[in-house]
Design a protein around this motif. Sequence first.
Motif, PDB file in Angstrom:
ATOM      1  N   VAL A 192       1.382  -6.933   8.435  1.00  0.00           N
ATOM      2  CA  VAL A 192       1.208  -5.568   7.923  1.00  0.00           C
ATOM      3  C   VAL A 192       2.308  -4.737   8.558  1.00  0.00           C
ATOM      4  CG1 VAL A 192      -0.337  -3.604   7.645  1.00  0.00           C
ATOM      5  CG2 VAL A 192      -1.277  -5.934   7.752  1.00  0.00           C
ATOM      6  N   LEU A 203      -5.192  -1.183   8.380  1.00  0.00           N
ATOM      7  CA  LEU A 203      -5.067  -2.269   7.408  1.00  0.00           C
ATOM      8  C   LEU A 203      -5.077  -3.632   8.089  1.00  0.00           C
ATOM      9  CD1 LEU A 203      -2.406  -0.695   5.012  1.00  0.00           C
ATOM     10  CD2 LEU A 203      -4.807  -1.162   4.487  1.00  0.00           C
ATOM     11  N   ILE A 256      -7.400  -2.550   0.825  1.00  0.00           N
ATOM     12  CA  ILE A 256      -6.481  -1.408   0.846  1.00  0.00           C
ATOM     13  C   ILE A 256      -7.171  -0.169   0.282  1.00  0.00           C
ATOM     14  CG2 ILE A 256      -4.339  -0.487  -0.133  1.00  0.00           C
ATOM     15  CD1 ILE A 256      -3.235  -3.364  -0.059  1.00  0.00           C
ATOM     16  N   ALA A 287       0.867  -1.189   0.000  1.00  0.00           N
ATOM     17  CA  ALA A 287       0.000   0.000   0.000  1.00  0.00           C
ATOM     18  C   ALA A 287       0.904   1.241   0.000  1.00  0.00           C
ATOM     19  CB  ALA A 287      -0.912   0.000   1.219  1.00  0.00           C
ATOM     20  N   VAL A 324       1.550  -5.515   2.951  1.00  0.00           N
ATOM     21  CA  VAL A 324       0.339  -6.200   3.417  1.00  0.00           C
ATOM     22  C   VAL A 324       0.445  -7.651   2.958  1.00  0.00           C
ATOM     23  CG1 VAL A 324      -2.174  -6.192   3.453  1.00  0.00           C
ATOM     24  CG2 VAL A 324      -0.922  -4.035   3.148  1.00  0.00           C
ATOM     25  N   THR A 326      -7.670  -8.427  -0.819  1.00  0.00           N
ATOM     26  CA  THR A 326      -6.691  -7.570  -0.138  1.00  0.00           C
ATOM     27  C   THR A 326      -6.547  -6.238  -0.863  1.00  0.00           C
ATOM     28  OG1 THR A 326      -5.493  -9.513   0.673  1.00  0.00           O
ATOM     29  CG2 THR A 326      -4.309  -7.417   0.674  1.00  0.00           C
ATOM     30  N   VAL A 362      -9.984   1.030   2.788  1.00  0.00           N
ATOM     31  CA  VAL A 362      -9.443   1.685   3.981  1.00  0.00           C
ATOM     32  C   VAL A 362      -8.953   3.093   3.636  1.00  0.00           C
ATOM     33  CG1 VAL A 362      -7.533   1.644   5.634  1.00  0.00           C
ATOM     34  CG2 VAL A 362      -8.845  -0.428   5.210  1.00  0.00           C
TER      35      VAL A 362
END
Length: 268
Positions: free
Chosen positions: A213, A195, A247, A180, A227, A243, A250
Motif C-alpha cells: 500500500v 488501508l 477501500i 484508491a 493497493v 479489496t 475504509v
Amino acid sequence: MNIDTIQTFLGTTAIDLLMKIGAALIFWIVGRWLISKVVHLIQAGMNRNSIDPTLTKYLGSIITIALNITLVLGILGYFGIQTTSFAAMLAGAGVAIGAAWSGMLGNFAAGAFMLVLRPFKVGDFVSIGGVTGTVHELGLFGTTIITPDNVMTIVGNGKVFGDTVQNYSALPVRRVERTAQLAQGVDPLDAIARLKAAVAQIPNVAQSPAPEVSLLDFKLEGAVIAVRPYTHTDHYWQVYFDTNEAIARVGQEAGWPVPAAHHKVVQA
C-alpha cells in the motif's frame, strides 16, 4: 435384364451386401464402445499411479485415434478392401493430403513439444493464444481452455506454441492491482495506514510477500494510493473484489469526501 435375374440379384448380392453393412455397423458401435472402455481403464490406471493429468489426457487421445484407425481398417478388410491398396491410394494422394493436413500436423508437433517442455499443465490458469482461462486438456491438435465465464475454447497447439504463454499458476502467488483515489485534504499517510490494516484482514491474502500500500501519484482530485495484495490465483477474484470493498469501507468509516477536481482561476 429379366425378372429372374433381378430376383436372383436381390436374393443373393443385395442381401449379402445389406448383411455386411449391418455387420459393419455393429462392429463400429461395439468397437467404439470397447475403445472408450480401454482408454478409460488406461487413464484410470495412470491416475491411480499419480501420473500427471496432462500426460494422461494426451496419451489417451493418441490411443483413441490409433485404435479408431485400426477399427476402420478392420471394417474395410471385412468388406474385402485390401489395406495395402488403401494405403497405396493414400500415398498416391499424398501431396493433396499433405497440403490439407499441414496445419494439423504442425499442431500435433507443437503439442508433442509442449508435452516435453511443460509450459503449463491441466488445471493451470493461463493466457495463451489470446485466450485466458483454466487448462482443461492438452489434446493432439488443440488445447482446451475453460474461460472465466465458463466457455469451452479450443486453441490450436501451433498457435499456443508460437505465441506468448502466461502461466498465472506457475508461481505461489500473484499480485492484485487496485488504486484508491483520495480527495483533496485527505492525509495520504493516514490513508495508507488505514488501508494496510484493512487489506491485511481480507481472507486468502498472502502474508509473504506482504500487501503493498503505497503513495502512487498526485492528481487534481488528490493523492492516489496503490493497493496491491498478493494471493494464490485460485483466490484472485475473491481478493480483487474484497479489496475494492475494503477501500470503500475504509473511506466511509474515515469520512473521506468524494474526490473532485479542483481548479484555481487566476484573474489578471
